[in-house]
Design a protein around this motif. Structure first.
Motif, PDB file in Angstrom:
ATOM      1  N   THR A 183      50.539  22.746 -30.068  1.00  0.00           N
ATOM      2  CA  THR A 183      49.485  22.656 -31.081  1.00  0.00           C
ATOM      3  C   THR A 183      49.886  23.517 -32.257  1.00  0.00           C
ATOM      4  O   THR A 183      50.105  24.724 -32.111  1.00  0.00           O
ATOM      5  CB  THR A 183      48.132  23.126 -30.529  1.00  0.00           C
ATOM      6  N   ALA A 184      49.993  22.907 -33.429  1.00  0.00           N
ATOM      7  CA  ALA A 184      50.357  23.653 -34.626  1.00  0.00           C
ATOM      8  C   ALA A 184      49.237  24.615 -35.004  1.00  0.00           C
ATOM      9  O   ALA A 184      48.062  24.423 -34.654  1.00  0.00           O
ATOM     10  CB  ALA A 184      50.637  22.693 -35.779  1.00  0.00           C
ATOM     11  N   ASP A 185      49.602  25.662 -35.728  1.00  0.00           N
ATOM     12  CA  ASP A 185      48.630  26.649 -36.185  1.00  0.00           C
ATOM     13  C   ASP A 185      47.907  26.096 -37.402  1.00  0.00           C
ATOM     14  O   ASP A 185      48.171  26.456 -38.549  1.00  0.00           O
ATOM     15  CB  ASP A 185      49.354  27.954 -36.527  1.00  0.00           C
ATOM     16  N   SER A 186      46.968  25.164 -37.145  1.00  0.00           N
ATOM     17  CA  SER A 186      46.244  24.478 -38.214  1.00  0.00           C
ATOM     18  C   SER A 186      44.901  24.000 -37.666  1.00  0.00           C
ATOM     19  O   SER A 186      44.531  24.317 -36.526  1.00  0.00           O
ATOM     20  CB  SER A 186      47.068  23.303 -38.748  1.00  0.00           C
ATOM     21  N   THR A 187      44.177  23.226 -38.450  1.00  0.00           N
ATOM     22  CA  THR A 187      42.848  22.737 -38.066  1.00  0.00           C
ATOM     23  C   THR A 187      42.686  21.280 -38.485  1.00  0.00           C
ATOM     24  O   THR A 187      43.513  20.724 -39.211  1.00  0.00           O
ATOM     25  CB  THR A 187      41.735  23.567 -38.736  1.00  0.00           C
ATOM     26  N   ALA A 188      41.594  20.681 -38.019  1.00  0.00           N
ATOM     27  CA  ALA A 188      41.145  19.372 -38.500  1.00  0.00           C
ATOM     28  C   ALA A 188      39.627  19.437 -38.595  1.00  0.00           C
ATOM     29  O   ALA A 188      38.971  20.071 -37.769  1.00  0.00           O
ATOM     30  CB  ALA A 188      41.575  18.250 -37.570  1.00  0.00           C
ATOM     31  N   ASP A 189      39.071  18.806 -39.605  1.00  0.00           N
ATOM     32  CA  ASP A 189      37.630  18.884 -39.879  1.00  0.00           C
ATOM     33  C   ASP A 189      36.984  17.525 -39.627  1.00  0.00           C
ATOM     34  O   ASP A 189      37.155  16.597 -40.414  1.00  0.00           O
ATOM     35  CB  ASP A 189      37.401  19.325 -41.322  1.00  0.00           C
ATOM     36  N   LEU A 190      36.248  17.414 -38.517  1.00  0.00           N
ATOM     37  CA  LEU A 190      35.505  16.192 -38.221  1.00  0.00           C
ATOM     38  C   LEU A 190      34.155  16.216 -38.942  1.00  0.00           C
ATOM     39  O   LEU A 190      33.465  17.243 -38.933  1.00  0.00           O
ATOM     40  CB  LEU A 190      35.276  16.047 -36.717  1.00  0.00           C
ATOM     41  N   ALA A 191      33.785  15.092 -39.542  1.00  0.00           N
ATOM     42  CA  ALA A 191      32.515  14.985 -40.259  1.00  0.00           C
ATOM     43  C   ALA A 191      31.737  13.774 -39.765  1.00  0.00           C
ATOM     44  O   ALA A 191      32.315  12.706 -39.529  1.00  0.00           O
ATOM     45  CB  ALA A 191      32.750  14.868 -41.770  1.00  0.00           C
ATOM     46  N   ALA A 192      30.426  13.951 -39.594  1.00  0.00           N
ATOM     47  CA  ALA A 192      29.534  12.850 -39.217  1.00  0.00           C
ATOM     48  C   ALA A 192      28.897  12.275 -40.473  1.00  0.00           C
ATOM     49  O   ALA A 192      28.479  13.019 -41.362  1.00  0.00           O
ATOM     50  CB  ALA A 192      28.456  13.340 -38.259  1.00  0.00           C
ATOM     51  N   VAL A 193      28.827  10.953 -40.551  1.00  0.00           N
ATOM     52  CA  VAL A 193      28.210  10.277 -41.694  1.00  0.00           C
ATOM     53  C   VAL A 193      27.161   9.307 -41.156  1.00  0.00           C
ATOM     54  O   VAL A 193      27.478   8.381 -40.412  1.00  0.00           O
ATOM     55  CB  VAL A 193      29.248   9.519 -42.541  1.00  0.00           C
ATOM     56  N   GLY A 194      25.895   9.534 -41.521  1.00  0.00           N
ATOM     57  CA  GLY A 194      24.809   8.682 -41.064  1.00  0.00           C
ATOM     58  C   GLY A 194      24.496   7.574 -42.055  1.00  0.00           C
ATOM     59  O   GLY A 194      25.303   7.230 -42.916  1.00  0.00           O
ATOM     60  N   GLU A 195      23.288   7.013 -41.932  1.00  0.00           N
ATOM     61  CA  GLU A 195      22.834   5.975 -42.865  1.00  0.00           C
ATOM     62  C   GLU A 195      21.334   6.094 -43.047  1.00  0.00           C
ATOM     63  O   GLU A 195      20.600   6.463 -42.129  1.00  0.00           O
ATOM     64  CB  GLU A 195      23.195   4.574 -42.355  1.00  0.00           C
ATOM     65  N   TRP A 196      20.881   5.757 -44.266  1.00  0.00           N
ATOM     66  CA  TRP A 196      19.453   5.744 -44.587  1.00  0.00           C
ATOM     67  C   TRP A 196      19.125   4.345 -45.088  1.00  0.00           C
ATOM     68  O   TRP A 196      19.642   3.898 -46.100  1.00  0.00           O
ATOM     69  CB  TRP A 196      19.155   6.780 -45.666  1.00  0.00           C
ATOM     70  N   THR A 197      18.282   3.631 -44.358  1.00  0.00           N
ATOM     71  CA  THR A 197      17.985   2.256 -44.704  1.00  0.00           C
ATOM     72  C   THR A 197      16.509   1.968 -44.461  1.00  0.00           C
ATOM     73  O   THR A 197      15.728   2.883 -44.166  1.00  0.00           O
ATOM     74  CB  THR A 197      18.889   1.303 -43.893  1.00  0.00           C
ATOM     75  N   GLU A 198      16.107   0.717 -44.620  1.00  0.00           N
ATOM     76  CA  GLU A 198      14.733   0.287 -44.395  1.00  0.00           C
ATOM     77  C   GLU A 198      14.717  -0.894 -43.428  1.00  0.00           C
ATOM     78  O   GLU A 198      15.707  -1.609 -43.286  1.00  0.00           O
ATOM     79  CB  GLU A 198      14.069  -0.125 -45.713  1.00  0.00           C
ATOM     80  N   ALA A 199      13.589  -1.099 -42.784  1.00  0.00           N
ATOM     81  CA  ALA A 199      13.429  -2.222 -41.870  1.00  0.00           C
ATOM     82  C   ALA A 199      11.945  -2.511 -41.709  1.00  0.00           C
ATOM     83  O   ALA A 199      11.094  -1.704 -42.104  1.00  0.00           O
ATOM     84  CB  ALA A 199      14.066  -1.913 -40.518  1.00  0.00           C
ATOM     85  N   LEU A 200      11.647  -3.653 -41.116  1.00  0.00           N
ATOM     86  CA  LEU A 200      10.265  -4.042 -40.846  1.00  0.00           C
ATOM     87  C   LEU A 200       9.973  -3.886 -39.362  1.00  0.00           C
ATOM     88  O   LEU A 200      10.834  -4.171 -38.524  1.00  0.00           O
ATOM     89  CB  LEU A 200      10.011  -5.487 -41.259  1.00  0.00           C
ATOM     90  N   ALA A 201       8.807  -3.420 -39.054  1.00  0.00           N
ATOM     91  CA  ALA A 201       8.390  -3.305 -37.656  1.00  0.00           C
ATOM     92  C   ALA A 201       8.484  -4.664 -36.972  1.00  0.00           C
ATOM     93  O   ALA A 201       8.087  -5.686 -37.529  1.00  0.00           O
ATOM     94  CB  ALA A 201       6.964  -2.764 -37.586  1.00  0.00           C
ATOM     95  N   GLY A 202       9.058  -4.662 -35.775  1.00  0.00           N
ATOM     96  CA  GLY A 202       9.216  -5.893 -35.009  1.00  0.00           C
ATOM     97  C   GLY A 202      10.476  -6.666 -35.324  1.00  0.00           C
ATOM     98  O   GLY A 202      10.783  -7.634 -34.625  1.00  0.00           O
ATOM     99  N   ASN A 203      11.228  -6.257 -36.344  1.00  0.00           N
ATOM    100  CA  ASN A 203      12.453  -6.961 -36.734  1.00  0.00           C
ATOM    101  C   ASN A 203      13.696  -6.226 -36.244  1.00  0.00           C
ATOM    102  O   ASN A 203      13.627  -5.102 -35.760  1.00  0.00           O
ATOM    103  CB  ASN A 203      12.520  -7.108 -38.258  1.00  0.00           C
ATOM    104  N   LYS A 204      14.851  -6.876 -36.438  1.00  0.00           N
ATOM    105  CA  LYS A 204      16.134  -6.256 -36.137  1.00  0.00           C
ATOM    106  C   LYS A 204      16.771  -5.724 -37.412  1.00  0.00           C
ATOM    107  O   LYS A 204      16.559  -6.277 -38.494  1.00  0.00           O
ATOM    108  CB  LYS A 204      17.083  -7.261 -35.466  1.00  0.00           C
TER     109      LYS A 204
END
Length: 416
Positions: free
Chosen positions: A163-184
């Motif tokens: 393992t090299a003397d370094s790092t990696a940066d993991l990032a989470a990316v979500g989503e903001w959307t709209e929908a109707l009740a009862g729908n997909k």
């Protein structure tokens, strides 16, 4: 004329051998030395010392080849392989260089020497760590009689993981959307590697993953194949299983390049009667939900999957292509860009709707209600396949979702 080497003497080979490394799915365990038949050489090799080089540093060590057989090894073919975060510092006379498999650098060196029974020679192994080095491996050695080695490991051909003397940066990316009740509604979340190191982890439990919580008030009816249900401390079922509250999504080969974004698209069914905003957490983590030791930046580890449901609406005409919510983009990314953690406003690739907001009598060319369930699409186009035991994740298309356009009576107040 080749020089004969007397037993118990060690000499440095005439050819200056550079180093090499490889990632292999085969176990890094040396097999027992086979019994040398009468009149046959039996070459064994010493172990390289472990190291954690910084990017830019050169590793310079030596290994000893010993002939434990009953006949001389007349000439030795020495092979070295390097994973993509390592490279040879210079070309050496007597070595042929190539790239094999998945960006693996190889040197095949001919040592013009004779190793008598009981004698040894010493040869150098050199490589440098590149700026994106992190989880690496070096494969080095020869065949039992000094010939070109086959695949797999033995006393004459070994593998060093480092393992090299370094790092990696993991990032989470979500989503903001709209929908109707009862729908997909389709939603896409992403796992991104912001570097500087690339990630390929087959050595520990720090295998990169994205934890996805389905928002309460919704259920997952279609799930990517690379997303497995998550129980208390790990995956608890096969990938693609619907109806679970939490999933852990991970690339099949545990590989993420620097700058690569892996997209996971779910189809959710919104419960009838739900109003307001529902949300579930998405988190960059490992397959067993243990924070990876190589990731030193925790600020971008979490984001949200948010869905706004109108509190007061009136049914409108039905169209086959539009969506009352929009939320897609023609390049497959989310126009919302998660919750502020995506520096460019959207992820660099993946799946998603083809955009547009449908209106009565004028359907758009797609919508966030369609989308694709594929589990693992790399925005960089890399297939992420390991050299010797690769596996590519398949994508399954999902389409033809009927989306109801609505006429809003009043605007929706955004809520966190």
């Amino acid at each position: 004329m080749r020089q004969r080497i007397r037993p118990s003497h060690i000499r440095r080979s005439a050819a200056f051998v550079a180093a090499a490394a490889v990632v292999s799915a085969l176990p890094a365990v040396a097999a027992p030395t086979a019994f040398a038949e009468e009149g046959e050489p039996s070459v064994v090799i010493s172990n390289l010392p472990s190291a954690s080089p910084k990017p830019g540093e050169v590793y310079d060590e030596s290994v000893v080849l010993t002939n434990n057989g009953t006949a001389a090894a007349d000439g030795v073919t020495f092979r070295i392989r390097l994973t993509r975060g390592l490279d040879f510092p210079e070309s050496v006379q007597g070595c042929t260089y190539s790239t094999v498999g998945d960006q693996v650098r190889q040197a095949l060196c001919e040592l013009d020497t004779v190793i008598e029974p009981g004698a040894s020679i010493e040869t150098p192994v050199r490589f440098k760590a590149l700026p994106h080095a992190l989880m690496e491996a070096v494969e080095y050695g020869t065949g039992p009689t000094g010939e070109t080695p086959v695949e797999g490991f033995s006393d004459s051909y070994r593998r060093l993981a480092l393992t090299a003397d370094s790092t990696a940066d993991l990032a989470a990316v979500g989503e903001w959307t709209e929908a109707l009740a009862g729908n997909k509604q389709s939603v896409t979340v992403r796992l991104r590697n912001d570097g500087p190191g690339w990630i390929q982890n087959n050595e520990s439990d720090d295998q990169p993953a994205l934890m996805v919580q389905i928002p309460p008030g919704a259920s997952a009816v279609e799930v990517p194949k690379d997303c497995a249900p998550f129980a208390i401390d790990g995956p608890s079922g096969p990938g693609g299983t619907p109806g679970k509250p939490t999933y852990v999504c991970s690339p099949a080969d545990h590989t993420i390049e620097v700058g690569e974004s892996l997209a996971y698209t779910f189809m959710l069914k919104i419960d009838a009667g739900v109003r307001g905003t529902i949300k579930g957490e998405v988190k960059a983590t490992s397959v067993y939900d243990i924070h990876p030791v190589f990731d030193k930046n925790t600020a971008n580890d979490k984001d949200w999957l948010r869905i706004d449901i109108p509190t007061d609406y009136e049914d409108g005409p039905t169209t086959s292509g539009g969506s009352s919510t929009g939320g897609g983009s023609t390049d497959g990314g989310s126009t919302t860009g998660g919750d502020g953690n995506d520096p460019v406003g959207q992820s660099t690739g993946g799946t998603g709707g083809t955009g547009g907001t449908g209106t009565a009598g004028s359907p758009s060319a797609g919508g966030s209600g369609t989308g694709t369930v594929n589990g693992n699409l790399a925005s960089t186009g890399s297939d992420g396949t390991p050299l010797l035991a690769g596996a590519a994740a398949a994508a399954a298309a999902l389409g033809g979702v009927l989306v109801v356009a609505v006429r809003r009576r009043r605007s929706i107040t955004e809520s966190s």
